[in-house]
Motif scaffolding. Structure first.
Motif, PDB file in Angstrom:
ATOM      1  N   ALA A  47       5.821   0.850   6.088  1.00 29.62           N
ATOM      2  CA  ALA A  47       4.673   1.458   5.416  1.00 29.62           C
ATOM      3  C   ALA A  47       5.183   2.545   4.492  1.00 29.62           C
ATOM      4  CB  ALA A  47       3.726   2.054   6.443  1.00 29.62           C
ATOM      5  N   VAL A  53       0.587   6.593  10.360  1.00 30.36           N
ATOM      6  CA  VAL A  53       0.602   5.187   9.951  1.00 30.36           C
ATOM      7  C   VAL A  53      -0.212   4.342  10.935  1.00 30.36           C
ATOM      8  CG1 VAL A  53       2.073   3.146   9.637  1.00 30.36           C
ATOM      9  CG2 VAL A  53       2.799   5.356   8.724  1.00 30.36           C
ATOM     10  N   LEU A 102       4.469   6.044   2.587  1.00 30.27           N
ATOM     11  CA  LEU A 102       3.609   7.227   2.582  1.00 30.27           C
ATOM     12  C   LEU A 102       3.984   8.135   1.421  1.00 30.27           C
ATOM     13  CD1 LEU A 102       3.529   8.443   6.326  1.00 30.27           C
ATOM     14  CD2 LEU A 102       1.961   6.866   5.178  1.00 30.27           C
ATOM     15  N   ILE A 127      -3.907   4.884  10.347  1.00 33.37           N
ATOM     16  CA  ILE A 127      -4.364   4.208   9.125  1.00 33.37           C
ATOM     17  C   ILE A 127      -4.518   2.710   9.404  1.00 33.37           C
ATOM     18  CG2 ILE A 127      -3.700   3.534   6.779  1.00 33.37           C
ATOM     19  CD1 ILE A 127      -2.326   6.329   6.534  1.00 33.37           C
ATOM     20  N   ARG A 128      -3.543   2.144  10.088  1.00 35.28           N
ATOM     21  CA  ARG A 128      -3.588   0.701  10.379  1.00 35.28           C
ATOM     22  C   ARG A 128      -4.741   0.327  11.291  1.00 35.28           C
ATOM     23  NH1 ARG A 128       2.805  -0.292  11.407  1.00 35.28           N
ATOM     24  NH2 ARG A 128       3.427  -0.377   9.215  1.00 35.28           N
ATOM     25  N   ASP A 146      -5.791   9.529   1.992  1.00 29.97           N
ATOM     26  CA  ASP A 146      -6.074   8.407   2.893  1.00 29.97           C
ATOM     27  C   ASP A 146      -5.987   8.884   4.344  1.00 29.97           C
ATOM     28  OD1 ASP A 146      -6.272   6.346   0.869  1.00 29.97           O
ATOM     29  OD2 ASP A 146      -4.106   6.610   0.613  1.00 29.97           O
ATOM     30  N   TYR A 174       0.148   4.992   1.024  1.00 31.99           N
ATOM     31  CA  TYR A 174      -0.888   5.827   1.616  1.00 31.99           C
ATOM     32  C   TYR A 174      -0.670   7.298   1.291  1.00 31.99           C
ATOM     33  CZ  TYR A 174      -1.836   1.586   4.209  1.00 31.99           C
ATOM     34  OH  TYR A 174      -2.123   0.299   4.547  1.00 31.99           O
ATOM     35  N   LYS A 175      -1.739   7.915   0.813  1.00 39.45           N
ATOM     36  CA  LYS A 175      -1.655   9.327   0.451  1.00 39.45           C
ATOM     37  C   LYS A 175      -2.021  10.202   1.653  1.00 39.45           C
ATOM     38  CE  LYS A 175      -4.362   8.859  -3.304  1.00 39.45           C
ATOM     39  NZ  LYS A 175      -4.427   7.407  -3.544  1.00 39.45           N
ATOM     40  N   VAL A 176      -1.075  11.018   2.050  1.00 41.46           N
ATOM     41  CA  VAL A 176      -1.273  11.896   3.208  1.00 41.46           C
ATOM     42  C   VAL A 176      -1.271  13.342   2.724  1.00 41.46           C
ATOM     43  CG1 VAL A 176      -0.311  12.646   5.419  1.00 41.46           C
ATOM     44  CG2 VAL A 176      -0.076  10.245   4.699  1.00 41.46           C
ATOM     45  N   LYS A 185      -7.773   0.118   9.222  1.00 43.39           N
ATOM     46  CA  LYS A 185      -7.699  -1.008   8.295  1.00 43.39           C
ATOM     47  C   LYS A 185      -7.985  -2.319   9.041  1.00 43.39           C
ATOM     48  CE  LYS A 185      -3.960  -2.478   6.415  1.00 43.39           C
ATOM     49  NZ  LYS A 185      -2.578  -2.509   5.925  1.00 43.39           N
ATOM     50  N   HIS A 238       0.822  -1.199   0.000  1.00 44.59           N
ATOM     51  CA  HIS A 238       0.000   0.000   0.000  1.00 44.59           C
ATOM     52  C   HIS A 238       0.858   1.252   0.000  1.00 44.59           C
ATOM     53  CE1 HIS A 238      -3.848  -1.961   0.752  1.00 44.59           C
ATOM     54  NE2 HIS A 238      -3.153  -2.817   1.475  1.00 44.59           N
TER      55      HIS A 238
END
Ligand code: GDP
Length: 192
Positions: free
Chosen positions: A70, A180, A72, A183-184, A95, A24-26, A187, A22
């Motif tokens: 992760a 992170v 980013l 986000i986790r 995200d 992730y868009k921050v 998820k 993944h």
């Protein structure tokens, strides 16, 4: 002012994008001058000189958080009044969001609340991670927003809160690690 337990100080790695697959868009949001670019460049590891200029305004990096990598992609593209299309796009594409104000600027703090409301409107039923960031905590004498005000605002807006100093690199890594983790958490709860 530390809202998260500090992690190890060197878990930011520059290894490519090998991770759980993944990216992730921050998205960084906030008034001009609050320190978005400074925070993003610390994250990207490109603070000064030609490297920083070449990096443009997106910063792609993998970090190890709680033993897991992760990736980013941090976007420093927010310009409130530049174009309606861009602001709408920013509100839709992330995200996770980092809403930055400066603790030395009350107006930027009020603006942060507006951004939170705008974001809620754009992503109504979604539970996206949002971190409220009070930057420039090193400027003690010109502080206009207290830690308690920042924290209270985050409670009202149901998001995480941290104070940072890009100038001193204080809490900047914790900020991105916190994203992170947020986000986790979401998820994992979806997968259960
Ligand atoms: P942006 O417009 O939100 O991207 O803000 P910048 O990152 O360009 O920062 C605006 C100004 O504030 C620059 O002169 C930075 O050097 C300064 N600045 C950013 N973060 C800090 C901080 O944590 N402490 C101090 N003292 N100055 C900062």
């Amino acid at each position: 002012s530390d809202c998260w337990a500090s992690g190890s100080s060197d878990s930011i790695t520059s290894s490519g994008s090998e991770s759980d697959g993944h990216l992730y868009k921050v998205i960084l949001l906030g008034e001009r001058g609050v320190g978005k670019t400074s925070l993003a460049r610390i994250f990207g590891g490109v603070e000064d000189g030609p490297e920083a200029e070449a990096a443009g305004n997106t910063y792609d990096r993998s970090i190890v958080v709680d033993g897991e990598e992760a990736s980013l992609m941090v976007f420093d593209i927010w310009e409130q009044d530049e174009s309606q299309w861009l602001s709408n796009h920013c509100m839709k594409m992330g995200d996770a969001y980092v809403i930055v104000y400066s603790v030395t600027d009350k107006v930027s703090f009020e603006k942060a609340s507006e951004l939170r409301i705008q974001l809620r409107r754009a992503r109504q039923s979604e539970d996206i991670p949002i971190i409220l960031v009070g930057n420039k905590s090193d400027l003690v004498r010109s502080r206009e927003v207290s830690v308690d005000e920042g924290r209270a605002c985050a409670v009202v807006f149901d998001c995480k809160f941290i104070e940072t100093s890009a100038a001193l690199h204080h809490n900047v890594q914790d900020l991105f690690e916190g994203i992170v983790r947020q986000i986790r958490l979401r998820k994992d709860s979806k997968e259960d």
